[in-house]
Design a protein around this motif. Structure first.
Motif, PDB file in Angstrom:
ATOM      1  N   MET A 125       0.823  -1.209   0.000  1.00 42.57           N
ATOM      2  CA  MET A 125       0.000   0.000   0.000  1.00 42.57           C
ATOM      3  C   MET A 125       0.860   1.262   0.000  1.00 42.57           C
ATOM      4  O   MET A 125       0.517   2.254  -0.634  1.00 42.57           O
ATOM      5  CB  MET A 125      -0.913   0.002   1.237  1.00 42.57           C
ATOM      6  CG  MET A 125      -1.999  -1.070   1.210  1.00 42.57           C
ATOM      7  SD  MET A 125      -3.131  -0.856  -0.182  1.00 42.57           S
ATOM      8  CE  MET A 125      -3.955   0.652   0.312  1.00 42.57           C
ATOM      9  N   THR A 126       1.995   1.195   0.715  1.00 41.59           N
ATOM     10  CA  THR A 126       2.884   2.349   0.745  1.00 41.59           C
ATOM     11  C   THR A 126       3.422   2.655  -0.645  1.00 41.59           C
ATOM     12  O   THR A 126       3.501   3.823  -1.059  1.00 41.59           O
ATOM     13  CB  THR A 126       4.054   2.105   1.714  1.00 41.59           C
ATOM     14  OG1 THR A 126       3.527   1.832   3.012  1.00 41.59           O
ATOM     15  CG2 THR A 126       4.966   3.331   1.774  1.00 41.59           C
ATOM     16  N   ILE A 127       3.787   1.597  -1.384  1.00 44.44           N
ATOM     17  CA  ILE A 127       4.311   1.782  -2.740  1.00 44.44           C
ATOM     18  C   ILE A 127       3.246   2.394  -3.638  1.00 44.44           C
ATOM     19  O   ILE A 127       3.519   3.308  -4.422  1.00 44.44           O
ATOM     20  CB  ILE A 127       4.802   0.436  -3.308  1.00 44.44           C
ATOM     21  CG1 ILE A 127       6.015  -0.050  -2.512  1.00 44.44           C
ATOM     22  CG2 ILE A 127       5.144   0.579  -4.793  1.00 44.44           C
ATOM     23  CD1 ILE A 127       6.497  -1.424  -2.900  1.00 44.44           C
ATOM     24  N   ILE A 128       2.005   1.886  -3.503  1.00 39.33           N
ATOM     25  CA  ILE A 128       0.908   2.418  -4.310  1.00 39.33           C
ATOM     26  C   ILE A 128       0.665   3.885  -3.982  1.00 39.33           C
ATOM     27  O   ILE A 128       0.471   4.722  -4.873  1.00 39.33           O
ATOM     28  CB  ILE A 128      -0.370   1.596  -4.088  1.00 39.33           C
ATOM     29  CG1 ILE A 128      -0.186   0.177  -4.638  1.00 39.33           C
ATOM     30  CG2 ILE A 128      -1.571   2.261  -4.750  1.00 39.33           C
ATOM     31  CD1 ILE A 128      -1.342  -0.757  -4.321  1.00 39.33           C
ATOM     32  N   ALA A 129       0.686   4.195  -2.683  1.00 38.97           N
ATOM     33  CA  ALA A 129       0.465   5.578  -2.265  1.00 38.97           C
ATOM     34  C   ALA A 129       1.560   6.497  -2.795  1.00 38.97           C
ATOM     35  O   ALA A 129       1.290   7.611  -3.258  1.00 38.97           O
ATOM     36  CB  ALA A 129       0.396   5.649  -0.744  1.00 38.97           C
ATOM     37  N   LEU A 130       2.803   6.025  -2.744  1.00 40.00           N
ATOM     38  CA  LEU A 130       3.910   6.834  -3.255  1.00 40.00           C
ATOM     39  C   LEU A 130       3.789   7.045  -4.770  1.00 40.00           C
ATOM     40  O   LEU A 130       4.023   8.149  -5.279  1.00 40.00           O
ATOM     41  CB  LEU A 130       5.245   6.154  -2.918  1.00 40.00           C
ATOM     42  CG  LEU A 130       5.689   6.242  -1.463  1.00 40.00           C
ATOM     43  CD1 LEU A 130       6.935   5.393  -1.243  1.00 40.00           C
ATOM     44  CD2 LEU A 130       5.965   7.693  -1.071  1.00 40.00           C
ATOM     45  N   ALA A 131       3.413   5.967  -5.471  1.00 43.50           N
ATOM     46  CA  ALA A 131       3.244   6.074  -6.922  1.00 43.50           C
ATOM     47  C   ALA A 131       2.146   7.072  -7.259  1.00 43.50           C
ATOM     48  O   ALA A 131       2.289   7.875  -8.186  1.00 43.50           O
ATOM     49  CB  ALA A 131       2.921   4.701  -7.513  1.00 43.50           C
ATOM     50  N   LEU A 132       1.052   7.030  -6.489  1.00 39.20           N
ATOM     51  CA  LEU A 132      -0.042   7.963  -6.716  1.00 39.20           C
ATOM     52  C   LEU A 132       0.408   9.395  -6.468  1.00 39.20           C
ATOM     53  O   LEU A 132       0.062  10.317  -7.227  1.00 39.20           O
ATOM     54  CB  LEU A 132      -1.219   7.601  -5.814  1.00 39.20           C
ATOM     55  CG  LEU A 132      -2.474   8.478  -5.950  1.00 39.20           C
ATOM     56  CD1 LEU A 132      -2.999   8.433  -7.384  1.00 39.20           C
ATOM     57  CD2 LEU A 132      -3.547   8.032  -4.969  1.00 39.20           C
ATOM     58  N   LEU A 133       1.197   9.594  -5.421  1.00 39.41           N
ATOM     59  CA  LEU A 133       1.708  10.936  -5.124  1.00 39.41           C
ATOM     60  C   LEU A 133       2.597  11.451  -6.247  1.00 39.41           C
ATOM     61  O   LEU A 133       2.538  12.633  -6.615  1.00 39.41           O
ATOM     62  CB  LEU A 133       2.474  10.919  -3.802  1.00 39.41           C
ATOM     63  CG  LEU A 133       1.629  10.860  -2.519  1.00 39.41           C
ATOM     64  CD1 LEU A 133       2.529  10.696  -1.307  1.00 39.41           C
ATOM     65  CD2 LEU A 133       0.783  12.128  -2.391  1.00 39.41           C
TER      66      LEU A 133
END
Length: 317
Positions: A1-9
């Motif tokens: 989830m952290t990776i997804i959140a970072l990618a979204l940012l």
């Protein structure tokens, strides 16, 4: 989830940067577009009239032959990018003298029609055209004549569900598409496009967000003096609507009404020698006429070129 959140940012930050810093630069003035108008006599320019659009907005047009019936029918003139109805004055006068009922629009976002450089949604210009034809009722047969970007918009109409609004179409020095073989880099110096900003807006639109559609995406090569009278820039909505559909081959293929194309061989904005190949690739047998020793603006301003355009109206149909 952290990776997804970072990618979204990262994606959101990239979009934000493209919106803020990816807009068009201001091009240097292009004398070949504006200078020829210094020789035009506007002393007999008709007063503007207005019609009421679907949303209640009063939009401007000029009428050149005040009659209810004419054997030659009517012509509706659509100006080019940044321009207004007055830019079609020499051509309109010649067509009226030849017996046509002639009308020249200030397209919404130009001249005295709405806020310059802005429309509220893509598709608004087609709605305005329908409203004009319904309210003003130009005599039949009716011909939609567009010049440059206006010819691109006329092509958009000719290949759409609105095509039977007019009996025939005449495209003058048409803008066919960004990826068309007719396209010169930066439209020969006439326009600067903010590609990063456009890509960002397209991404937002894909997810249903329209808040950035009012941002400027195109600037035109106008001096400060000319920019005060004309429309120096377009927002995303206007730039997307005042042009042909992006799949220009399919648009040409879908057109069923008679259509003809004319351009100058010496056009400095578009590669006019490529037009006929595009039309034939789309399976149309439209007449394509290229005038020697004629540049972009000369097609609508020089007497010999105007005479050829008027003959096309008389002889082609």
């Amino acid at each position: 989830m952290t990776i997804i959140a970072l990618a979204l940012l990262v994606v959101l930050a990239t979009i934000a940067l493209a919106l803020v810093f990816g807009g068009p630069r201001r091009p240097a003035p292009m004398p070949s577009i504006s200078a020829p108008f210094a020789r035009v006599d506007f002393s007999d320019l008709p007063e503007q009239s207005t019609f009421r659009a679907e949303d209640g907005q009063a939009l401007a047009y000029r009428q050149y032959r005040k009659c209810t019936h004419t054997g030659n029918g009517s012509v509706l003139l659509i100006h080019g990018s940044s321009a207004r109805s007055a830019s079609m004055h020499p051509l309109a006068k010649a067509m009226a003298a030849a017996g046509f009922a002639v009308y020249a629009l200030d397209m919404r976002g130009h001249g005295a029609s709405g806020t310059r450089g802005h429309i509220d949604r893509i598709g608004r210009l087609e709605s305005d055209l329908e409203a004009f034809m319904r309210e003003v009722c130009p005599p039949r047969p009716s011909t939609l004549v567009g010049f440059s970007a206006g010819a691109g918009f006329a092509l958009r109409v000719a290949g759409s569900s609105h095509q039977k609004l007019f009996d025939r179409y005449l495209l003058l020095a048409p803008f066919i598409g960004d990826q068309a073989p007719t396209q010169r880099p930066r439209n020969g110096g006439w326009a600067e496009v903010g590609v990063p900003r456009i890509v960002a807006i397209l991404l937002l639109n894909a997810f249903g967000f329209r808040f950035a559609n009012a941002m400027t995406v195109i600037r035109f090569a106008l001096s400060d003096e000319d920019g005060a009278l004309l429309t120096p820039q377009y927002d995303f909505n206007l730039a997307s609507n005042f042009r042909p559909a992006r799949d220009y081959i399919s648009t040409i293929r879908r057109a069923r009404q008679p259509c003809a194309v004319m351009a100058g061989i010496d056009d400095e904005v578009f590669r006019s020698e490529q037009i006929e190949g595009i039309v034939r690739e789309a399976g149309q047998n439209w007449p394509v006429t290229l005038l020697p020793n004629v540049g972009h603006m000369e097609l609508t301003l020089e007497p010999s070129a105007i005479a050829t355009v008027v003959r096309q109206l008389h002889d082609q149909w």
